[in-house]
Design an enzyme around this catalytic site. Structure first.
Site, PDB file in Angstrom:
ATOM      1  N   ASN A   9       0.881  -1.166   0.000  1.00 38.03           N
ATOM      2  CA  ASN A   9       0.000   0.000   0.000  1.00 38.03           C
ATOM      3  C   ASN A   9       0.922   1.221   0.000  1.00 38.03           C
ATOM      4  O   ASN A   9       1.563   1.520   1.009  1.00 38.03           O
ATOM      5  CB  ASN A   9      -0.894   0.009   1.239  1.00 38.03           C
ATOM      6  N   ARG A  11       0.502   4.220   0.369  1.00 37.21           N
ATOM      7  CA  ARG A  11       0.202   5.265   1.353  1.00 37.21           C
ATOM      8  C   ARG A  11       0.677   4.907   2.756  1.00 37.21           C
ATOM      9  O   ARG A  11       0.631   5.734   3.670  1.00 37.21           O
ATOM     10  CB  ARG A  11      -1.302   5.539   1.363  1.00 37.21           C
ATOM     11  N   CYS A  12       1.153   3.675   2.929  1.00 38.98           N
ATOM     12  CA  CYS A  12       1.589   3.200   4.248  1.00 38.98           C
ATOM     13  C   CYS A  12       3.098   3.338   4.387  1.00 38.98           C
ATOM     14  O   CYS A  12       3.860   2.814   3.577  1.00 38.98           O
ATOM     15  CB  CYS A  12       1.168   1.739   4.409  1.00 38.98           C
ATOM     16  N   SER A  13       3.550   4.016   5.421  1.00 39.79           N
ATOM     17  CA  SER A  13       4.989   4.232   5.612  1.00 39.79           C
ATOM     18  C   SER A  13       5.736   2.914   5.838  1.00 39.79           C
ATOM     19  O   SER A  13       6.863   2.748   5.361  1.00 39.79           O
ATOM     20  CB  SER A  13       5.236   5.192   6.772  1.00 39.79           C
ATOM     21  N   ARG A  16       6.070   1.280   2.433  1.00 44.22           N
ATOM     22  CA  ARG A  16       7.094   1.976   1.633  1.00 44.22           C
ATOM     23  C   ARG A  16       8.495   1.628   2.120  1.00 44.22           C
ATOM     24  O   ARG A  16       9.413   1.423   1.327  1.00 44.22           O
ATOM     25  CB  ARG A  16       6.872   3.494   1.676  1.00 44.22           C
TER      26      ARG A  16
END
Length: 116
Positions: A9, A11-13, A16
């Protein structure tokens, strides 16, 4: 080295960071943006087996829909898997799959152990 797949995802740190770790170590991986390409029921069952966990353990309990659907009180594995297919935001992330083993890379050290 075996093929590595990441259920990602952007948008997920944490997700990433896991992808960045793989890239920094020059590890080729296939990326499944699971919110856009929802895993099938069979894929979820397979990943649960590789994670060695129950569906209830893969749920993101902090999501609003978890509370709205009162998932805390559902113990039926099949039903929980069906709900995750319909609502992939409920799937914990990032999931890293290597052969017959998978980990949720929280903390990132779990990913580091997997790729040793």
């Amino acid at each position: 080295m075996q093929e590595i797949q990441i259920w990602h995802n952007p948008r997920c740190s944490k997700s990433r960071a896991a992808l960045e770790l793989l890239e920094n170590k020059n590890i080729n991986s296939s990326v499944l943006k699971y919110l856009e390409q929802t895993p099938s029921k069979e894929q979820l069952k397979d990943v649960l087996s590789k994670l060695n966990m129950k569906a209830s353990e893969l749920l993101r309990t902090s999501e609003n829909i978890y509370k709205e659907l009162d998932l805390e009180n559902i113990n039926d594995e099949e039903k929980l898997i069906d709900i995750m297919v319909l609502n992939p935001i409920l799937i914990e992330r990032p999931i890293i799959i290597k052969g017959d083993i998978a980990v949720i890379a929280r903390p990132i050290e779990k990913l580091e152990e997997l790729i040793k």
